[in-house]
Design a protein around this motif. Structure first.
Motif, PDB file in Angstrom:
ATOM      1  N   ILE A 196      87.586 -59.963  24.797  1.00  0.00           N
ATOM      2  CA  ILE A 196      88.377 -59.923  25.823  1.00  0.00           C
ATOM      3  C   ILE A 196      87.343 -60.456  26.935  1.00  0.00           C
ATOM      4  O   ILE A 196      86.210 -60.170  26.787  1.00  0.00           O
ATOM      5  CB  ILE A 196      88.743 -58.638  26.114  1.00  0.00           C
ATOM      6  N   HIS A 197      87.778 -61.574  27.624  1.00  0.00           N
ATOM      7  CA  HIS A 197      86.989 -62.114  28.742  1.00  0.00           C
ATOM      8  C   HIS A 197      85.788 -62.816  27.856  1.00  0.00           C
ATOM      9  O   HIS A 197      84.863 -62.982  28.426  1.00  0.00           O
ATOM     10  CB  HIS A 197      86.423 -61.229  29.896  1.00  0.00           C
ATOM     11  N   GLY A 198      86.052 -63.331  26.708  1.00  0.00           N
ATOM     12  CA  GLY A 198      84.779 -63.974  25.954  1.00  0.00           C
ATOM     13  C   GLY A 198      84.024 -62.948  25.427  1.00  0.00           C
ATOM     14  O   GLY A 198      82.865 -63.583  24.881  1.00  0.00           O
ATOM     15  N   GLN A 199      84.106 -61.726  25.319  1.00  0.00           N
ATOM     16  CA  GLN A 199      82.956 -60.964  24.946  1.00  0.00           C
ATOM     17  C   GLN A 199      83.627 -59.840  23.900  1.00  0.00           C
ATOM     18  O   GLN A 199      84.702 -59.496  23.880  1.00  0.00           O
ATOM     19  CB  GLN A 199      82.789 -59.958  26.300  1.00  0.00           C
ATOM     20  N   ARG A 200      82.746 -59.556  23.010  1.00  0.00           N
ATOM     21  CA  ARG A 200      83.153 -58.720  21.872  1.00  0.00           C
ATOM     22  C   ARG A 200      83.098 -57.460  22.330  1.00  0.00           C
ATOM     23  O   ARG A 200      82.438 -56.752  22.979  1.00  0.00           O
ATOM     24  CB  ARG A 200      81.928 -58.688  20.849  1.00  0.00           C
ATOM     25  N   CYS A 201      84.373 -56.640  21.934  1.00  0.00           N
ATOM     26  CA  CYS A 201      84.463 -55.423  22.148  1.00  0.00           C
ATOM     27  C   CYS A 201      84.769 -54.489  21.056  1.00  0.00           C
ATOM     28  O   CYS A 201      85.760 -54.881  20.260  1.00  0.00           O
ATOM     29  CB  CYS A 201      85.866 -55.377  23.118  1.00  0.00           C
ATOM     30  N   PRO A 202      84.077 -53.485  20.718  1.00  0.00           N
ATOM     31  CA  PRO A 202      84.319 -52.871  19.443  1.00  0.00           C
ATOM     32  C   PRO A 202      85.617 -51.816  19.426  1.00  0.00           C
ATOM     33  O   PRO A 202      85.946 -51.493  20.433  1.00  0.00           O
ATOM     34  CB  PRO A 202      83.098 -51.901  19.469  1.00  0.00           C
ATOM     35  N   VAL A 203      86.074 -52.009  18.237  1.00  0.00           N
ATOM     36  CA  VAL A 203      87.195 -50.929  18.003  1.00  0.00           C
ATOM     37  C   VAL A 203      86.880 -49.705  17.782  1.00  0.00           C
ATOM     38  O   VAL A 203      85.928 -49.192  17.298  1.00  0.00           O
ATOM     39  CB  VAL A 203      88.152 -51.342  16.761  1.00  0.00           C
ATOM     40  N   LEU A 204      87.442 -48.746  18.829  1.00  0.00           N
ATOM     41  CA  LEU A 204      87.167 -47.242  18.578  1.00  0.00           C
ATOM     42  C   LEU A 204      88.022 -46.506  17.929  1.00  0.00           C
ATOM     43  O   LEU A 204      89.393 -46.740  18.305  1.00  0.00           O
ATOM     44  CB  LEU A 204      86.741 -46.833  20.219  1.00  0.00           C
ATOM     45  N   GLY A 205      87.595 -45.575  17.156  1.00  0.00           N
ATOM     46  CA  GLY A 205      88.635 -44.794  16.249  1.00  0.00           C
ATOM     47  C   GLY A 205      89.501 -45.504  15.347  1.00  0.00           C
ATOM     48  O   GLY A 205      89.366 -46.448  15.231  1.00  0.00           O
ATOM     49  N   ARG A 206      90.652 -44.860  15.122  1.00  0.00           N
ATOM     50  CA  ARG A 206      91.467 -45.322  14.003  1.00  0.00           C
ATOM     51  C   ARG A 206      92.345 -46.293  14.767  1.00  0.00           C
ATOM     52  O   ARG A 206      93.115 -46.008  15.809  1.00  0.00           O
ATOM     53  CB  ARG A 206      92.247 -44.157  13.373  1.00  0.00           C
ATOM     54  N   VAL A 207      92.805 -47.354  13.872  1.00  0.00           N
ATOM     55  CA  VAL A 207      93.723 -48.428  14.465  1.00  0.00           C
ATOM     56  C   VAL A 207      95.052 -47.678  14.069  1.00  0.00           C
ATOM     57  O   VAL A 207      95.185 -46.865  13.104  1.00  0.00           O
ATOM     58  CB  VAL A 207      93.635 -49.699  13.798  1.00  0.00           C
ATOM     59  N   THR A 208      96.018 -47.758  15.071  1.00  0.00           N
ATOM     60  CA  THR A 208      97.380 -46.991  14.779  1.00  0.00           C
ATOM     61  C   THR A 208      98.374 -48.073  14.523  1.00  0.00           C
ATOM     62  O   THR A 208      98.156 -49.089  14.427  1.00  0.00           O
ATOM     63  CB  THR A 208      97.671 -45.925  15.900  1.00  0.00           C
ATOM     64  N   MET A 209      99.681 -47.549  14.417  1.00  0.00           N
ATOM     65  CA  MET A 209     100.637 -48.547  13.823  1.00  0.00           C
ATOM     66  C   MET A 209     100.854 -49.636  15.138  1.00  0.00           C
ATOM     67  O   MET A 209     101.010 -50.697  14.666  1.00  0.00           O
ATOM     68  CB  MET A 209     102.144 -47.888  13.684  1.00  0.00           C
ATOM     69  N   ASP A 210     100.953 -49.184  16.190  1.00  0.00           N
ATOM     70  CA  ASP A 210     101.513 -50.171  17.408  1.00  0.00           C
ATOM     71  C   ASP A 210     100.241 -50.602  18.292  1.00  0.00           C
ATOM     72  O   ASP A 210     100.307 -51.199  19.221  1.00  0.00           O
ATOM     73  CB  ASP A 210     102.563 -49.511  18.054  1.00  0.00           C
TER      74      ASP A 210
END
Ligand code: PLP
Length: 382
Positions: A305-319
């Motif tokens: 986002i804006h050319g910067q790496r942003c870590p995924v937090l917690g579980r990916v959900t359906m949507d």
């Protein structure tokens, strides 16, 4: 009837058809000029979209197409009569009758298949084109290489079956060059057990993308069967095929649906598998596993986002997927997030995205769901 308004894209894949065309030309240029190019376009052209991909590959000069089943072969036939289409997987008996009708080439591994195709050809008065599939160590379809001679002899007694080619498939070309060489030797030995093969007329092929790394260009090989590399993806990270300079055709995008601040210690998403270590800004993305972000990416992947790496937090959900944007200033609803691809000089490759979920690019591409529109960049790039 109410017309459907033009809605913004929430999650989409961009398919760069001009890059696809350049890739095919680069791969061709890296091979001896007599080598025919079999474009592997099964599984909706590795998720890129069968019609658009095949139409562009026809334009770019593919000689033949390989697909998984008769349905895919028929779809290619709708686009044009000129190109041979080879079905790689076994046919079900009810599908045999379409071979002649749609001028589809089948792979043959058993005497039973020869008999079925002979019967289908006799009924329709058409000759059925086949390639002899030889199992040299994949342990999947194909006649076992030591028995190829018997199957070939049987085929010669079937007047409605016409042999147009012979091929094998490598099990570990991306990691075991010695065994790949052994498979080549077994294949050539199997061909020697088939007297009278006309190598000027037959298509003889083995190399998938990774196979191209160890191909020696020896006779009688005269075709390659390329899937992944034409989409600009290397079969493994250290591949010497980087020298061909193909470029990615596929990129994967979504948008920020909401940004909010949460206090340190807050649990994130189902199961609260992530607990914020500081007061944070989180962005809620408009895509989840219902779009093709594997749940195994939970707590492991990044997005741009804006050319910067942003870590995924917690579980990916359906949507929705939640990412940490604490260190990125000015993120707001509607901003684009790149899941696979480039943004402002930063890149998340499909190899990286796949590895984060213990997957492989082939599977990732096939996992982008039908909810995700494919947006085609069609510039001819002339
Ligand atoms: C029989 C066969 N040939 C060729 C290919 C193309 O392989 P790749 O995508 O690694 O180039 C595949 C892909 O799975 C295959 O199953």
């Amino acid at each position: 009837m109410q017309t459907v308004p033009q809605l913004p894209l929430r999650c989409w894949a961009e398919i760069d058809l001009a890059a696809l065309e350049r890739n095919l030309k680069l791969i061709r240029a890296s091979l001896p000029s007599h080598i025919k190019y079999v474009a592997v376009v099964k599984a909706d052209a590795y998720g890129h979209g069968l019609y658009q991909t095949v139409a562009r590959l026809m334009h770019a000069g593919a000689d033949l197409f390989a697909v998984a089943n008769v349905t895919e072969a028929m779809a290619i036939r709708e686009l044009g009569p000129g190109w041979p289409v080879l079905v790689l997987s076994p046919l079900l008996p009810e599908e045999d009758k379409y071979l002649g009708e749609y001028d589809i080439t089948a792979a043959v591994s058993t005497a039973d298949e020869v008999d079925r195709f002979e019967a289908a050809g006799r009924v329709t008065g058409k000759t059925i084109a086949v390639h002899l599939k030889i199992d040299t160590g994949m342990g999947r379809v194909g006649v076992w290489h030591e028995q190829a001679g018997e199957l070939y002899a049987h085929m010669r007694s079937a007047p409605h079956v016409r042999l147009d080619g012979a091929f094998t498939h490598f099990s570990s070309a991306d990691e075991d060059p010695a065994f790949t060489d052994e498979q080549r030797r077994r294949f050539l030995a199997a061909l020697r057990r088939c007297p009278g093969l006309d190598f000027n007329r037959l298509l003889i092929h083995a190399d998938n993308s990774a196979g191209l790394e160890t191909a020696h260009g020896e006779q009688p090989f005269n075709a390659v069967r390329v899937g992944l590399l034409q989409f600009g993806i290397l079969p493994h990270p250290n591949s010497m095929l980087a020298r061909v300079h193909t470029e990615p055709v596929f990129s994967f995008h979504t948008r920020v649906g909401m940004v909010k601040r949460l206090p340190s210690g807050t649990g994130i998403s189902y199961g609260r598998t992530c607990s914020l270590k500081r007061d944070s800004a989180v962005a809620i993305l408009c895509a989840g596993y219902g779009d093709g972000i594997a749940r195994a990416c939970s707590n492991r992947s990044h997005v741009l986002i804006h050319g910067q790496r942003c870590p995924v937090l917690g579980r990916v959900t359906m949507d929705q997927t939640i990412v940490d944007v604490t260190d990125v200033s000015g993120v707001k609803c509607g901003d684009e997030a790149v899941l696979v691809g480039r943004q402002q000089g930063a890149e998340i490759s499909i190899a990286e995205f796949s590895a984060r979920s213990d997957s492989i690019p082939w599977e990732t591409l096939c996992s982008v769901t039908k909810r995700v529109p494919r947006i085609y960049k069609t510039s001819l790039g002339l």
